[in-house]
Design a protein around this motif. Sequence first.
Motif, PDB file in Angstrom:
ATOM      1  N   PRO A  40      -5.718   4.618  13.461  1.00  0.00           N
ATOM      2  CA  PRO A  40      -4.700   3.644  13.040  1.00  0.00           C
ATOM      3  C   PRO A  40      -4.547   3.625  11.529  1.00  0.00           C
ATOM      4  O   PRO A  40      -5.294   4.280  10.789  1.00  0.00           O
ATOM      5  CB  PRO A  40      -5.268   2.322  13.563  1.00  0.00           C
ATOM      6  CG  PRO A  40      -6.750   2.517  13.476  1.00  0.00           C
ATOM      7  CD  PRO A  40      -6.975   3.964  13.856  1.00  0.00           C
ATOM      8  N   SER A  41      -3.591   2.837  11.062  1.00  0.00           N
ATOM      9  CA  SER A  41      -3.336   2.791   9.624  1.00  0.00           C
ATOM     10  C   SER A  41      -2.654   1.491   9.250  1.00  0.00           C
ATOM     11  O   SER A  41      -2.097   0.779  10.096  1.00  0.00           O
ATOM     12  CB  SER A  41      -2.440   3.963   9.202  1.00  0.00           C
ATOM     13  OG  SER A  41      -1.175   3.867   9.837  1.00  0.00           O
ATOM     14  N   LEU A  42      -2.705   1.192   7.965  1.00  0.00           N
ATOM     15  CA  LEU A  42      -1.780   0.245   7.362  1.00  0.00           C
ATOM     16  C   LEU A  42      -0.638   1.074   6.795  1.00  0.00           C
ATOM     17  O   LEU A  42      -0.875   2.019   6.030  1.00  0.00           O
ATOM     18  CB  LEU A  42      -2.464  -0.545   6.248  1.00  0.00           C
ATOM     19  CG  LEU A  42      -3.515  -1.574   6.663  1.00  0.00           C
ATOM     20  CD1 LEU A  42      -4.209  -2.129   5.438  1.00  0.00           C
ATOM     21  CD2 LEU A  42      -2.884  -2.696   7.474  1.00  0.00           C
ATOM     22  N   ASP A  43       0.587   0.758   7.171  1.00  0.00           N
ATOM     23  CA  ASP A  43       1.744   1.528   6.722  1.00  0.00           C
ATOM     24  C   ASP A  43       2.514   0.737   5.669  1.00  0.00           C
ATOM     25  O   ASP A  43       3.123  -0.292   5.974  1.00  0.00           O
ATOM     26  CB  ASP A  43       2.669   1.852   7.900  1.00  0.00           C
ATOM     27  CG  ASP A  43       2.116   2.957   8.780  1.00  0.00           C
ATOM     28  OD1 ASP A  43       1.086   3.553   8.416  1.00  0.00           O
ATOM     29  OD2 ASP A  43       2.706   3.199   9.844  1.00  0.00           O
ATOM     30  N   ARG A  44       2.481   1.230   4.427  1.00  0.00           N
ATOM     31  CA  ARG A  44       3.245   0.581   3.365  1.00  0.00           C
ATOM     32  C   ARG A  44       4.507   1.401   3.095  1.00  0.00           C
ATOM     33  O   ARG A  44       4.437   2.612   2.894  1.00  0.00           O
ATOM     34  CB  ARG A  44       2.420   0.435   2.088  1.00  0.00           C
ATOM     35  CG  ARG A  44       3.195  -0.296   0.989  1.00  0.00           C
ATOM     36  CD  ARG A  44       2.336  -0.751  -0.147  1.00  0.00           C
ATOM     37  NE  ARG A  44       1.446  -1.841   0.203  1.00  0.00           N
ATOM     38  CZ  ARG A  44       1.795  -3.130   0.258  1.00  0.00           C
ATOM     39  NH1 ARG A  44       3.045  -3.482   0.051  1.00  0.00           N
ATOM     40  NH2 ARG A  44       0.907  -4.053   0.530  1.00  0.00           N
ATOM     41  N   VAL A  70       4.479  -4.022   4.372  1.00  0.00           N
ATOM     42  CA  VAL A  70       3.295  -3.408   4.949  1.00  0.00           C
ATOM     43  C   VAL A  70       3.254  -3.791   6.424  1.00  0.00           C
ATOM     44  O   VAL A  70       3.459  -4.957   6.779  1.00  0.00           O
ATOM     45  CB  VAL A  70       2.001  -3.817   4.213  1.00  0.00           C
ATOM     46  CG1 VAL A  70       1.751  -5.319   4.296  1.00  0.00           C
ATOM     47  CG2 VAL A  70       0.809  -3.050   4.764  1.00  0.00           C
ATOM     48  N   ASP A  71       3.027  -2.789   7.274  1.00  0.00           N
ATOM     49  CA  ASP A  71       3.016  -2.992   8.722  1.00  0.00           C
ATOM     50  C   ASP A  71       1.759  -2.379   9.311  1.00  0.00           C
ATOM     51  O   ASP A  71       1.214  -1.406   8.775  1.00  0.00           O
ATOM     52  CB  ASP A  71       4.231  -2.310   9.368  1.00  0.00           C
ATOM     53  CG  ASP A  71       5.544  -2.912   8.917  1.00  0.00           C
ATOM     54  OD1 ASP A  71       5.745  -4.113   9.171  1.00  0.00           O
ATOM     55  OD2 ASP A  71       6.364  -2.184   8.329  1.00  0.00           O
ATOM     56  N   PRO A  72       1.286  -2.930  10.422  1.00  0.00           N
ATOM     57  CA  PRO A  72       0.221  -2.252  11.155  1.00  0.00           C
ATOM     58  C   PRO A  72       0.759  -0.948  11.715  1.00  0.00           C
ATOM     59  O   PRO A  72       1.866  -0.906  12.253  1.00  0.00           O
ATOM     60  CB  PRO A  72      -0.151  -3.241  12.273  1.00  0.00           C
ATOM     61  CG  PRO A  72       1.051  -4.096  12.436  1.00  0.00           C
ATOM     62  CD  PRO A  72       1.742  -4.148  11.105  1.00  0.00           C
ATOM     63  N   GLY A  73       0.021   0.154  11.541  1.00  0.00           N
ATOM     64  CA  GLY A  73       0.559   1.460  11.901  1.00  0.00           C
ATOM     65  C   GLY A  73      -0.366   2.306  12.739  1.00  0.00           C
ATOM     66  O   GLY A  73      -1.502   1.937  13.047  1.00  0.00           O
TER      67      GLY A  73
END
Length: 315
Positions: free
Chosen positions: A9-13, A33-36
């Motif tokens: 998973p990632s944090l998507d900025r 910023v979204d959960p990714g």
Amino acid sequence: MILTVTPNPSLDRTYELPRLTRGSVLRATDDRVDPGGKGINVSRAVAAAGHRTIAVAPLGGPEGALLARLLGEHGIEAAGVPIAGSTRINVTLVEPDGTLTKVNAVGPEITEAEAEALLDAVQSRSAATDWIACCGSLPRGLPPQWYAELVARSHRAGALIALDTSGAALTAALPEHPDVIKPNAQELAGAVGRPLATVGDAVKAAEELRGRGARSVLASLGADGQLLVDGTGAYFGSARVDVVRSNVGAGDASLAGFLAAGGSGQGALAVAVAHGAAAVQLPGSVMPTPADLDLSAVTTTAEIPLDRPLMEPTS
């Protein structure tokens, strides 16, 4: 209920820029910023559609804690598996014409014990699910066979499995008969080892993957539309899109729509196409809500335009 599994998973900025100039100091006109991660995007789209979803993912460091908090804000139950490493941060730069420049971090290395804990977290929740969606690349430390083991365990628990990955992880899982696989055109070409120039080429590639174990293939063909090949035949869907703002997560939104609509048949394909078309008209990796969907703009048919050249032929 749809359970998703996101091993990396990632944090998507996302930054929206007036222009992208190398070597310059750039000022964003907007950012978010979204959960990714592909599986988490599926959960976000499922939650946006008003359905219950649980997201299983390895979470580590302050980045993992922020990701869990953001999932809760999206109405998603986070089944986080603690890891020693830190959750990665990805960056997307968006230009006014919709051109995207993405920088994806490698992500943490998963230990053998953490990998087993991920499998256990999925297995313990399998009985209550309608679908398990296993999505995205495998992080360092997980072998290509990890998805195959997850599919096998989930099937033994009686769950239906959708798999959205590529390369060796996809080919290793095919003998375990995932119920749906969801490649894009490039991933489809990579799986069969040849370029795809037409919609007919994509149909043949999907049929080959069914012959190797996949029970159905939902393939995203970019601007051309989507293709569903299953035991009843082949279906093609497309939608009118006025403005493309960002294609980040559009394929994940499509898979969410497909599974939420039952995960089979021409009707589910239409919902998948509607979700994908809505997603590309939203900023960043924002997932569509029911209000964003326009099923009247979608067409599906069993009369496949086999000779139609793909707008983005694969290498």
